[in-house]
Write an enzyme that holds these catalytic residues in place. Structure first.
Site, short mmCIF file in Angstrom:
data_model
loop_
_atom_site.label_atom_id
_atom_site.label_comp_id
_atom_site.label_asym_id
_atom_site.label_seq_id
_atom_site.Cartn_x
_atom_site.Cartn_y
_atom_site.Cartn_z
N TYR A 73 0.84 -1.21 0.00
CA TYR A 73 0.00 0.00 0.00
C TYR A 73 0.87 1.25 0.00
CZ TYR A 73 -3.84 3.18 1.04
OH TYR A 73 -4.75 4.18 0.97
N PHE A 125 -7.38 18.86 -25.56
CA PHE A 125 -8.06 17.57 -25.68
C PHE A 125 -9.37 17.68 -24.89
CE2 PHE A 125 -8.75 13.19 -24.06
CZ PHE A 125 -8.95 12.58 -25.29
N ASP A 126 -10.39 16.88 -25.22
CA ASP A 126 -11.71 17.13 -24.61
C ASP A 126 -11.75 16.98 -23.08
OD1 ASP A 126 -11.51 14.46 -25.19
OD2 ASP A 126 -13.30 14.35 -26.44
N ASP A 216 0.72 18.81 -21.93
CA ASP A 216 -0.19 17.67 -21.97
C ASP A 216 0.54 16.64 -22.83
OD1 ASP A 216 -2.16 15.80 -22.27
OD2 ASP A 216 -3.69 17.18 -23.02
N ALA A 218 0.68 13.24 -23.54
CA ALA A 218 0.28 11.87 -23.88
C ALA A 218 1.18 11.25 -24.96
CB ALA A 218 -1.17 11.84 -24.34
N LYS A 259 -0.99 6.02 -23.91
CA LYS A 259 -0.54 6.22 -25.28
C LYS A 259 0.94 5.86 -25.39
CE LYS A 259 -4.49 8.73 -25.16
NZ LYS A 259 -4.98 9.77 -24.29
N HIS A 451 -22.23 11.76 -29.02
CA HIS A 451 -21.74 10.77 -29.99
C HIS A 451 -21.49 9.41 -29.37
CE1 HIS A 451 -18.21 12.72 -28.29
NE2 HIS A 451 -17.47 11.71 -28.65
#
Ligand SMILES: *Cc1c(COP(=O)(O)O)cnc(C)c1O
Length: 460
Positions: A73, A125-126, A216, A218, A259, A451
């Site tokens: 832990y 990015f969203d 960001d 990724a 990614k 969507h």
């Protein structure tokens, strides 16, 4: 102008069987899914290109790491291994694991911004945009104009428009700009890279006005590879050296490790040297994610992530990875099929408006192409266009997107040359029967992020 396929720098040790249904079965499956590809069962898909996120193949070393993972832990060995890898690669003093990219945003962003503030990015990015807004601030995109012209070939279409950035800062007042976010590669613009010169310039602008810069990150490794190939001064530098310079031009980073770190789950926060901020990051991590030394991940995830970070920056791997995209793109050039060009790092974004010119944006060309690809070949892609964009919240009218793309996101180390050939052949087949491809209408939709859930029907 034939581009050769770069052979895989690995061999296959374990396989996963995929089945292809008949065309009749696929027609029924997609109808039953209300023409929404998110509603398909994955086992009914032959080649799954919905996303490159978390769908990558881990190496034998990473799987060995899974067995080595320390599940303590607190103070697990795997945590310290990850810290060492993170510090070595990014050069930051503080590294915090979290369960995925959006968790990094959720932990960090409220510490950097609040109501009335603005965050500016080359393109959000969203989920990143969502977390800026959840923190009470407003998100503004400021990408170079060439990003919006799919046919215009430029080496760094992901760049920040630095002139406009300074204008925005002056306009709103530097004290109101909470954060600059550099998304590398620029996912929303089609995985387009950002140049080192641009990263450096943005960081200088940040310094000049006293504004923090966050990467960001990724697809940091793919971005570094593009810098090596396209920015002269970097041709002889190693990817690791380039990565190290990239991160010198920021104060912090948030990263989805699903990614370029080639794992199925994971994320990171990096803080260059701000011990006070790191202290607060630890506090939020404990509240939202779990104790500091596991951050919402299993010990085995920490272990495979620390190995994946190095595999992701391996030059032979990147050469193959980007080479695979370039092979795909060259085939489309020969076939006269338009896409966001030159091809980016993680996906091919087909210009569906150009391929299906008879379909109006209100009838969703990107979605129509995605559905046809499933019917013809069992390939699952997704719409990045007006269908995804949705309606104007004030008028309820369909918004018109800058692009009507169908995205082929390519998972890492998963598909081979013959799979890419099938993708190309299916697109050529659809191009030849383009007139017969119907547009679609929505028969039910939820109020937000429609969507993922909407029901559609072909227009007769
Ligand atoms: C995927 C992604 C995220 C979010 O990461 P998750 O791991 O999906 O939560 C943030 N920014 C960019 C650029 C991404 O591609």
């Amino acid at each position: 102008m034939e581009t050769k396929y770069i052979p895989e720098p690995f061999r296959i040790k374990m396989v996963e069987t995929i089945k292809i249904l008949s065309r009749e079965e696929r027609i029924k499956k997609i109808k039953d899914a209300n023409y929404n590809l998110f509603n398909l069962r994955a086992e009914d898909v032959y080649i799954d290109l919905l996303t490159d996120s978390g769908t990558n193949a881990m190496s034998s070393k990473q799987w060995a790491g899974v067995m080595e993972g320390d599940e303590a832990y607190a103070g697990a060995k795997s945590y310290f291994k990850l810290l060492e890898a993170g510090k070595d690669i990014f050069g930051y003093e503080f590294i915090q694991p979290v369960h995925q990219g959006r968790a990094a945003e959720k932990v960090l962003f409220p510490l950097l911004m609040g109501p009335g503030k603005i965050a500016i990015s080359n393109m959000f990015f969203d989920t990143t945009r969502a977390h800026v807004e959840i923190a009470g601030a407003r998100a503004v995109d400021c990408v170079v104009p060439e990003a919006k012209d799919p046919s215009k070939r430029a080496p760094f279409k992901g760049n920040m428009d630095t002139e406009r950035l300074e204008k925005l800062i002056e306009e709103h007042g530097p004290e109101n700009i909470a954060l600059i976010v550099m998304t590398i590669t620029n996912n929303s613009a089609g995985g387009q890279p950002v140049s080192m010169a641009n990263l450096k310039k943005v960081y200088e602008i940040g310094k000049k006005y006293g504004i923090t810069v966050n990467i960001d990150a990724a697809r940091f490794a793919e971005n570094a590879y593009f810098i090596k190939k396209r920015e002269e001064a970097y041709a002889d530098k190693s990817i690791k050296e380039i990565v190290s310079e990239i991160f010198s031009y920021a104060d912090s980073f948030t990263m989805s490790a699903k990614k370029d770190a080639i794992v199925n789950m994971g994320g990171l926060i990096g803080i260059k040297d701000d011990a006070e901020l790191y202290q607060k990051v630890k506090g939020n991590t404990i509240s939202f994610e779990g104790f500091v030394t596991y951050g919402g991940l299993s010990g085995r995830d920490l272990e495979s992530l620390s190995i994946g970070l190095y595999e992701g920056i391996d030059e032979d791997y990147l050469n193959y990875r980007i080479g695979q995209m370039e092979y795909f793109a060259a085939k489309l050039d020969s076939a006269g099929i338009a896409y966001q060009a030159p091809v980016g790092g993680h996906g091919l974004f087909i210009d569906a408006a150009a391929l299906l010119p008879h379909i109006d944006y209100r009838e969703f060309p990107g979605q129509a192409l995605a559905i046809q690809l499933y019917i013809e070949a069992g390939i699952r892609t997704c719409d990045i266009g007006s269908y995804m964009l949705g309606n104007d919240p004030d008028t309820g009218k369909q918004l018109k997107s800058d692009f009507e793309f169908t995205r082929f996101a390519i998972p890492r180390r998963v598909y081979t040359q013959s799979h890419i050939d099938i993708m190309v052949d299916s697109l050529i087949k659809i191009k030849e029967m383009a007139n017969e491809v119907p547009g679609y209408k929505i028969i039910w939709e939820p109020p937000i992020l429609r969507h993922f859930q909407a029901y559609l029907e072909p227009i007769e």
